[in-house]
Design an enzyme around this catalytic site. Structure first.
Site, PDB file in Angstrom:
ATOM      1  N   SER A   1      31.657  42.090  30.473  1.00  0.00           N
ATOM      2  CA  SER A   1      32.549  41.060  30.982  1.00  0.00           C
ATOM      3  C   SER A   1      31.973  40.408  32.251  1.00  0.00           C
ATOM      4  O   SER A   1      30.903  39.818  32.202  1.00  0.00           O
ATOM      5  CB  SER A   1      33.938  41.671  31.226  1.00  0.00           C
ATOM      6  N   MET A   2      32.631  40.525  33.382  1.00  0.00           N
ATOM      7  CA  MET A   2      32.047  39.990  34.619  1.00  0.00           C
ATOM      8  C   MET A   2      30.762  40.741  34.972  1.00  0.00           C
ATOM      9  O   MET A   2      29.880  40.180  35.610  1.00  0.00           O
ATOM     10  CB  MET A   2      33.045  40.058  35.768  1.00  0.00           C
TER      11      MET A   2
ATOM     12  N   TRP B   1      31.248  37.174  30.871  1.00  0.00           N
ATOM     13  CA  TRP B   1      32.071  36.117  31.450  1.00  0.00           C
ATOM     14  C   TRP B   1      31.361  35.594  32.695  1.00  0.00           C
ATOM     15  O   TRP B   1      30.883  36.367  33.525  1.00  0.00           O
ATOM     16  CB  TRP B   1      33.437  36.676  31.841  1.00  0.00           C
TER      17      TRP B   1
ATOM     18  N   ASP C   1      37.124  37.667  20.762  1.00  0.00           N
ATOM     19  CA  ASP C   1      37.260  37.716  22.224  1.00  0.00           C
ATOM     20  C   ASP C   1      38.160  36.579  22.699  1.00  0.00           C
ATOM     21  O   ASP C   1      37.825  35.405  22.545  1.00  0.00           O
ATOM     22  CB  ASP C   1      35.875  37.612  22.862  1.00  0.00           C
TER      23      ASP C   1
ATOM     24  N   HIS D   1      37.145  41.504  23.188  1.00  0.00           N
ATOM     25  CA  HIS D   1      36.481  41.520  24.482  1.00  0.00           C
ATOM     26  C   HIS D   1      36.210  42.944  24.951  1.00  0.00           C
ATOM     27  O   HIS D   1      35.241  43.196  25.675  1.00  0.00           O
ATOM     28  CB  HIS D   1      37.349  40.787  25.507  1.00  0.00           C
TER      29      HIS D   1
END
Length: 310
Positions: free
Chosen positions: A179-180, A204, A225, A257
């Site tokens: 993700s991040m 992300w 996602d 996700h």
């Protein structure tokens, strides 16, 4: 078989004349020398000489899909109080030192998450012959650019001051993140071109273009996602990487996700192959990446360049 051949020849030699015995032993010695010579030319030693970074036996589909690879794994906890620039974490590493040093990977969790969310990757990857550092970030709300800096700080800690630094080859490093943290792995690769591999997992990032990245990159997205939809994140990230770069895009089928937060054979299979191919220069793993994997029950889509250039 060779043992029985030697035993039989020695027995026959012991029952014949001294002259015959010496002749048989000479022929046996010649045969053994030929076998040894053949083994030296074609065996693992020759491959190791060609690529000193190869670790572990020749891979098979079963071996890269296995929950554990050929290496026994140990782990050590790194307190946040003992580090600077990131939040501490856990180092997983092959227990044996007989194979020399290993390449290493730092792995970042995503937004609001801790290292426990990506902990399964530690022993999974380490058992295949890597040192793996799953990290906590300074805060669970850190953005991708901060997570990228923290991944690099973790690699610096690992190679310079950690208790396992002597086990790590500081020239063979990679990053992963969810993700991040996946966006952070792109930031890390952009900031440190010497990295050998990057694997963003359902990444992300507000920055959608990555033409500056020179690190072989495998981006793994998920068809379902809704947090970082592939159309707005993973796909443009991949498309913006330099076309000359060794790059790939794997879109997981029937996934979300948060699929990278649990043990996943497809992520492991292609993640291991990518890390082996580019951190260890181990072309034995090229077979799993080229020709490009086809859509299946677990793969919605796979894009990339083949054959690989680096």
């Amino acid at each position: 078989m060779q043992h029985h051949m030697r035993t039989g020849a020695a027995h026959r030699a012991s029952t014949g004349s001294p002259h015959r015995r010496s002749g048989q032993l000479a022929r046996l010695a010649t045969a053994v020398a030929a076998v040894v010579g053949l083994t030296t030319l074609s065996g693992p030693g020759a491959q190791a000489a060609d690529n000193p970074y190869e670790r572990g036996p020749a891979p098979t589909t079963a071996s890269i899909e296995a929950v554990r690879g050929p290496y026994a794994v140990s782990q050590t906890t790194v307190s946040s109080l003992a580090v600077t620039g990131f939040g501490g974490g856990t180092i997983y590493y092959p227990t044996s030192t007989s194979d020399g040093t290993f390449g290493a990977i730092a792995v970042s969790p995503g937004y609001t998450a801790t290292q426990s969310s990506i902990a399964w990757l530690g022993p999974r990857l380490a058992s295949q012959g890597f040192v793996v550092f799953t990290i906590d970030t300074l805060t669970t709300l850190d953005q991708p650019d901060s997570r990228g800096r923290q991944l690099l700080a973790a690699l610096d800690h690992l190679t310079q001051v950690s208790s396992v630094r002597s086990r790590v080859d500081s020239g063979r490093l990679g990053v992963m993140g969810h993700s991040m943290g996946g966006g952070g792995s792109l930031e890390a690769a952009k900031a440190r071109p010497s990295l050998q591999a990057a694997i963003p997992l359902t990444p992300w990032n507000l920055d959608k273009t990555w033409p500056e990245v020179g690190t072989p990159t495998l981006i793994i997205g998920a068809d379902g996602d809704t947090v970082a939809p592939v159309a707005g994140h993973a796909e443009p990230f991949y498309s913006s990487l330099p076309s000359s770069l060794d790059r790939a895009y794997l879109e997981l089928n029937n996934a979300t996700h948060f699929t990278p937060n649990s043990s996943n054979t497809t992520i492991a299979k292609y993640g291991i192959s990518w890390l082996k191919r580019f951190i260890d220069n181990d072309t034995r793993y090229e077979q799993f990446l080229c020709p490009l994997p086809q859509p299946s029950l677990t793969i919605d889509e796979y894009r990339g360049n083949c054959p690989h250039t680096s």
